[in-house]
Structure formats: structure tokens, C-alpha cells
Design a protein around this motif. Structure first.
Motif, PDB file in Angstrom:
ATOM      1  N   PHE A 455       0.845  -1.143  -0.130  1.00 29.12           N
ATOM      2  CA  PHE A 455      -0.039   0.058  -0.081  1.00 29.12           C
ATOM      3  C   PHE A 455       0.792   1.191  -0.024  1.00 29.12           C
ATOM      4  O   PHE A 455       0.260   2.414  -0.008  1.00 29.12           O
ATOM      5  N   GLU A 456       2.196   1.146  -0.098  1.00 25.98           N
ATOM      6  CA  GLU A 456       3.280   2.185   0.123  1.00 25.98           C
ATOM      7  C   GLU A 456       3.477   2.519  -1.349  1.00 25.98           C
ATOM      8  O   GLU A 456       3.508   1.877  -2.092  1.00 25.98           O
ATOM      9  N   ASP A 457       4.182   3.972  -1.565  1.00 27.53           N
ATOM     10  CA  ASP A 457       4.828   4.145  -2.713  1.00 27.53           C
ATOM     11  C   ASP A 457       6.186   3.436  -3.112  1.00 27.53           C
ATOM     12  O   ASP A 457       6.977   4.123  -2.446  1.00 27.53           O
ATOM     13  N   ILE A 458       6.108   2.325  -3.455  1.00 28.44           N
ATOM     14  CA  ILE A 458       7.541   1.625  -3.410  1.00 28.44           C
ATOM     15  C   ILE A 458       8.051   1.878  -4.786  1.00 28.44           C
ATOM     16  O   ILE A 458       7.572   1.645  -5.795  1.00 28.44           O
ATOM     17  N   LYS A 459       9.551   2.296  -4.644  1.00 26.64           N
ATOM     18  CA  LYS A 459      10.244   2.640  -5.524  1.00 26.64           C
ATOM     19  C   LYS A 459      11.399   1.446  -5.861  1.00 26.64           C
ATOM     20  O   LYS A 459      11.923   1.157  -4.663  1.00 26.64           O
ATOM     21  N   ILE A 460      11.913   1.077  -6.863  1.00 26.52           N
ATOM     22  CA  ILE A 460      12.893   0.154  -7.106  1.00 26.52           C
ATOM     23  C   ILE A 460      14.414   0.688  -6.534  1.00 26.52           C
ATOM     24  O   ILE A 460      15.187   0.004  -6.095  1.00 26.52           O
ATOM     25  N   SER A 461      14.484   2.172  -6.673  1.00 31.69           N
ATOM     26  CA  SER A 461      15.716   2.686  -6.070  1.00 31.69           C
ATOM     27  C   SER A 461      15.793   2.474  -4.319  1.00 31.69           C
ATOM     28  O   SER A 461      16.854   2.640  -4.113  1.00 31.69           O
ATOM     29  N   MET A 462      14.638   2.197  -3.999  1.00 30.90           N
ATOM     30  CA  MET A 462      14.793   1.746  -2.609  1.00 30.90           C
ATOM     31  C   MET A 462      15.911   0.615  -2.369  1.00 30.90           C
ATOM     32  O   MET A 462      16.466   0.645  -1.410  1.00 30.90           O
ATOM     33  N   PHE A 463      15.292  -0.576  -3.145  1.00 38.23           N
ATOM     34  CA  PHE A 463      16.410  -1.719  -3.136  1.00 38.23           C
ATOM     35  C   PHE A 463      17.750  -1.609  -3.648  1.00 38.23           C
ATOM     36  O   PHE A 463      18.565  -2.204  -3.230  1.00 38.23           O
ATOM     37  N   THR A 464      18.067  -0.893  -4.793  1.00 33.10           N
ATOM     38  CA  THR A 464      19.190  -0.686  -5.317  1.00 33.10           C
ATOM     39  C   THR A 464      20.177   0.205  -4.408  1.00 33.10           C
ATOM     40  O   THR A 464      21.387  -0.195  -4.286  1.00 33.10           O
ATOM     41  N   ASP A 465      19.531   1.141  -3.705  1.00 27.85           N
ATOM     42  CA  ASP A 465      20.050   1.830  -2.769  1.00 27.85           C
ATOM     43  C   ASP A 465      20.685   0.980  -1.654  1.00 27.85           C
ATOM     44  O   ASP A 465      21.648   0.995  -1.082  1.00 27.85           O
ATOM     45  N   LYS A 466      19.837   0.196  -0.942  1.00 35.71           N
ATOM     46  CA  LYS A 466      19.872  -0.362   0.108  1.00 35.71           C
ATOM     47  C   LYS A 466      20.886  -1.533  -0.025  1.00 35.71           C
ATOM     48  O   LYS A 466      21.588  -1.813   0.828  1.00 35.71           O
TER      49      LYS A 466
END
Length: 548
Positions: A455-466
Motif C-alpha cells: 500500500f506504500e509508494d514503493i520505488k525500485i531505487s529503495m532496493f538498489t540503494d539499500k
């Protein structure tokens, strides 16, 4: 009496030197000429001159090669080199070698004889000095400028004992009762830009050129001797000696000198600087006070008044101006960087820098203190999170910024804020890499995150950065594992959940839309139709009919 060897492949230049040189006044009895470095070495071995003047650009054996041979075979020989502003490679060798002075083409009478006088002074000091101290210093400092620099630095550091070093006083004009002494300090604000664009990224060459320009800014009864401060990157110290005059006149001349220096460096090299000047004193020992006054004026200058042009600091502004401190916000910044949320860290930083803009006064000294505090705290944080200490910034070192592709330059408040932000981004990268290398990666973690946070605004950059992975690699790996792209899987989870929620007739379509993270009911309905081929209402009505 002294002997001089001139090495130059251009006969007109050799003739000019012979005509313009005050050989008699300098007590030079013999002057030999060589057309290139090879011939020069032969004459050097045959006649053993006291001083060699050589052009850096020559056939057969150029000045760079000649100086290297001299350093090896004739370590006590004094040399004066001749070249041009743009001969970077030649000039670099001249700096590293034990040269007395550096003459720019075309040569004029005043510059030539001034350089020759410097050499003769060193020779005289060597011949007349018998004490162990002077012999040792001259052995290690074959060039008079280096010797004078050490003397001035010891005075500035308050370690110079005048009674024990009387033989050195004539070298700095301190043996004349009518001489007055003062210090000018110049802080180069755009040093890295000028060095990279104009001086082949050679800091030593930049310092050398700036010092030479300042030394040439002579006025009536005023001479300058300048050098880079070995204790502080980007700062030039200029000691000026004035003859005679009333205190008011000396102060006026000193202020005029400061502004003339700033103007010339700006015109020649595009240097932006803040200059500070100290009081003019009768005793050379008071240079320490003058230096401290000049430096205090610079570091008390208001950063809010920097507009990208030369600034001239006064001693009028005093007081404390601490308006920027990272200590109280480090926990929040750490949490943001640890979560790979660089944007949140930037918001915290902007809240801190906003205090500067709201302040009435923010000293350059306070700005640099804040940078040092930032680096200390960020280094501790980065190391604690697994970053390698040798990959981080060094406190108070401009070169460490350059080594990692950053700039420590700022000529306006805006540039200062940009520098802080770039520094924050640098540490964000270091922390992200360290945590990624220390944190085991499992593609199941991304699937689990989507299942729990659909339900959140999930962006792929969240995972690439992490996880410090490329976008392409991450998407390919996810599809191989689960048969869906990341975006496709997020859509599937939302649509499956939508069907479950639509089975509850008590929930309105708008409520379901918001529960799934859609702010607009119409957008949710369109996404649902595209996925299932019917609207949410049609789906609900159809399910209700099936139950009957």
C-alpha cells in the motif's frame, strides 16, 4: 669575486643577460656562455662556476635533465632558471630543485639583478658564516627563498631567538633601523578550480606562481616576500617590509598593497580570495602579532557577504557566530543514511543551513569549524557502520576532498551549502556500500517487503540503494526467481488484495482504493479494469450474483 655560467641556445637572450647584469656591482669577475646543456656540463666541470643561469627549453639536454644531473653531481651549486608561465613541466622541476629564483621571459633589468642579488647573498652568507647553525641551515637550504621562509615562519611561530641568529637578520632586512614589518594573509577560496584549470592540477606550482606574483607587486619603499603556509592548505603568507613613514601612512600603504595583490591575482589567474592584513610594526619580532591579526581578520569575515569576488577583511568584526552544529542532529542523520534515505538526510541538512541564512553574521572561521565538526562526526558514524577509514575525508585537508572527487572551494554562501550537501552525499555512498557489503542479500527479502508494504509508494531505487545493486540486475534476478518483474509483482499483490477487499460489501470502493495505496478512486478503477477486464463495481456485482 664570483663566477657565472649562462646556458641558453638563444644568443640574443645570452647577450641581453650579459648587457643587463650588474656584474661589477655584484662582484662577478667571469661570465661564461654555453649553447646547450651538454656544453654547459663540460664548462661546469672545467670552470666550477658559483652560479648557473639556464633556460629550461633547450636542445640536446633541456633544463629539467640538466637540473637532475646538478642535483646528483653538484648538490651545492646555485641555479637560476629561465622559462615562461605556461611551461608547467619545466617549472615543476625548477620548484623541486634547489633553485635560487625563477625568471620569466622576456627578462628585464630589475628582475635579472634582483635574482642575481639573491644568489650573491646566499654565496656571501655561506662564505662569511662559520657557526655550526648557519652552516647547517645553508646546507639544507641552498635557495635563499627557502631559507628566508624558514626564518619568517620561526618568527611567526614565536620560536626565533634573535640574539642567537644575528647573522640571519640582514637576509630579511631586519638589520636596518628604518625598516618596518607587517604580514598579509591570503586565503584562496577557489583554489581547486584554479589549480585544475590553470596549473595542471599541481598545487605546488599554483603556490609558486602566486608567491612570485605577490613578490613582484612592489611599491615605493615596499617589498614583499611570500610563501604558502605549510600548516594550512590554500593560504599564502606575505611578509612586507616598508621603509620609513608615519603610522597612518604605513597603514594606508599596507591596505593599498593588499588590494593590489588581490586584483592582480584575479586578473592573472582568476583567483577569488579573502585577504587580511596586520598592523605594521617597527620590530621584526612583532611579525607574529601582525600575522595573527591578519588571519583573525580573514576568519572573522562574514561568509554572508561573500559574493564570488575578492574580499578584504578588517579587524572590526568580533564575537562568536555559532549557528551551525551537527551534533544535535546526528542521530536523525544517521537513521536516514542507515536506511539509505539520502533525501531525508538532505532535508535535515537544509534545516541546519537555513539557520545560516536567517543569521545576521556567519564567520568564515565558523564555517570551517562546522566542516571539521561534520567530518569528525561523519567519519565516526561511517566507521561504526563498517566503512573503511582510509576511504574517508581527512580533517582540514583540501587534498582529501580532491582525492574523492569533491571540492572544498566556496566563494559564496550558496557554494558553501552545496559543498556540505556533496559531502553528505559522499558519506551516504560510503555508508551504503559498507552496509551492502556487510548485509547478506536475499531476493526473498524484496518479495517479503512488497507483500507487507504493497500500500506504500514503493520505488525500485529503495532496493538498489539499500543493497548497492544495479537496477537492471535486480529486476532480472527478481523475474528469474518469481516469474514476475518487480512492478508486475507489486501490481499483482495489489489486485489480489483488491479482490479480497471487494468481497466485503461493507467497504466502499473509495475506502478500498485508499487501503491499497491509491489516492484516486478513478485511478484504482482504471488499474483494476486493465488488470481484470472489468471495473471493481462489476466485479463485486458479479461475485454477489455467484453467491446467490
Amino acid at each position: 669575486m664570483y663566477k657565472v655560467l649562462i646556458i641558453d641556445d638563444e644568443e640574443p637572450l645570452r647577450e641581453a643577460i650579459k648587457i643587463l647584469g650588474d656584474w661589477e656591482g655584484l662582484e662577478v669577475e667571469e661570465v661564461w656562455e654555453a649553447t646547450d646543456g651538454v656544453v654547459g656540463l663540460d664548462l661546469l666541470a672545467k670552470h666550477h662556476p658559483d652560479l648557473v643561469m639556464l633556460d629550461m627549453k633547450m636542445p640536446e639536454l633541456n633544463g629539467v635533465e640538466f637540473l637532475r644531473i646538478v642535483e646528483r653531481d653538484y648538490p651545492e651549486l646555485l641555479t637560476i632558471v629561465i622559462s615562461g608561465y605556461n611551461d608547467f613541466e619545466f617549472t615543476r622541476q625548477a620548484i623541486h630543485s634547489k633553485v635560487v629564483d625563477y625568471l620569466l621571459k622576456p627578462i628585464n633589468r630589475q628582475d635579472l639583478n634582483q635574482a642575481l642579488r639573491k644568489a650573491i647573498n646566499v654565496l656571501e652568507a655561506k662564505r662569511q658564516s662559520h657557526s655550526e647553525l648557519i652552516t647547517r641551515n645553508i646546507a639544507f637550504n641552498m635557495s635563499l627563498p627557502k631559507l628566508k621562509e624558514k626564518i619568517y615562519l620561526s618568527i611567526i611561530e614565536r620560536s626565533f631567538k634573535q640574539q642567537n641568529n644575528l647573522a640571519f637578520l640582514p637576509l630579511i632586512g631586519a638589520d636596518r633601523e628604518d625598516n618596518r614589518f607587517g604580514a598579509l594573509v591570503l586565503k584562496l577560496l577557489n583554489m581547486q578550480v584554479v589549480r585544475d584549470k590553470r596549473f595542471n592540477r599541481d598545487s605546488e606550482l599554483l603556490y609558486f606562481a602566486v608567491a612570485n606574483v605577490i613578490n613582484e607587486v612592489a611599491m615605493d619603499d615596499t617589498i614583499c616576500f611570500s610563501f604558502s603556509d605549510p600548516r594550512k592548505d590554500g593560504e599564502i603568507i606575505a611578509v612586507f617590509t616598508m621603509r620609513g613613514g608615519y603610522p597612518e601612512d604605513l597603514a594606508f600603504r599596507a591596505d593599498f598593497l593588499m588590494r593590489k595583490v588581490g586584483q592582480m591575482l584575479s586578473e592573472l589567474f582568476g583567483i577569488v580570495s579573502v585577504a587580511g592584513i596586520g598592523q605594521v610594526y617597527e620590530q621584526v619580532s612583532k611579525l607574529a602579532d601582525s600575522y595573527e591579526e591578519a588571519r583573525a581578520a580573514i576568519y572573522g569575515f562574514d561568509l554572508l557577504k561573500l559574493k564570488g569576488a575578492n574580499a578584504f577583511a578588517s579587524k572590526e568584526k568580533t564575537g562568536h557566530s555559532e549557528v551551525l552544529s551537527f551534533t544535535n542532529r546526528m542521530t536523525a542523520i544517521r537513521n536516514a543514511l542507515e536506511s539509505a534515505n539520502i533525501n531525508q538526510a538532505k532535508i535535515i541538512l537544509s534545516e541546519l543551513t537555513q539557520k545560516i541564512r536567517e543569521a545576521d553574521y556567519f564567520a568564515i572561521g565558523e564555517a570551517e569549524r562546522a566542516i571539521r565538526e561534520m567530518i569528525v562526526l561523519f567519519n565516526d558514524m561511517a566507521i561504526d557502520l563498517g566503512a573503511a577509514s582510509d576511504q574517508l575525508l581527512a580533517i582540514g585537508s583540501r587534498s582529501s576532498f580532491a582525492n574523492v572527487g569533491l571540492s572544498a572551494d566556496f566563494t559564496t554562501l550558496g557554494e558553501y551549502e552545496q559543498m556540505l550537501e556533496r559531502t553528505l552525499e559522499f558519506y551516504g555512498d560510503q555508508i551504503r556500500q559498507a552496509m551492502a557489503s556487510n548485509r547478506p542479500f536475499n531476493i526473498e527479502d524484496i518479495k517479503a517487503y512488497i507483500d507487507q508494504h504493497y500500500f506504500e509508494d514503493i520505488k525500485i531505487s529503495m532496493f538498489t540503494d539499500k543493497y548497492y545493486l544495479s537496477r537492471e540486475y535486480l529486476m532480472k534476478l527478481f523475474k528469474q526467481q518469481f516469474g514476475f518483474g518487480i512492478h508486475e509483482y507489486m501490481q499483482k499483490v495489489r489486485m489480489d488484495k483488491a479482490c479480497m477487499l471487494l468481497d466485503d460489501s461493507a467497504l466502499k470502493i473509495q475506502e478500498i482504493s485508499e487501503m491499497l495505496g491509491y489516492k484516486d478512486k478513478n485511478y484504482f478503477s482504471k488499474a483494476f479494469r486493465n488488470y481484470y477486464g472489468e471495473s471493481p463495481t462489476e466485479y463485486r456485482n458479479g461475485r454477489a450474483g455467484d453467491k446467490k
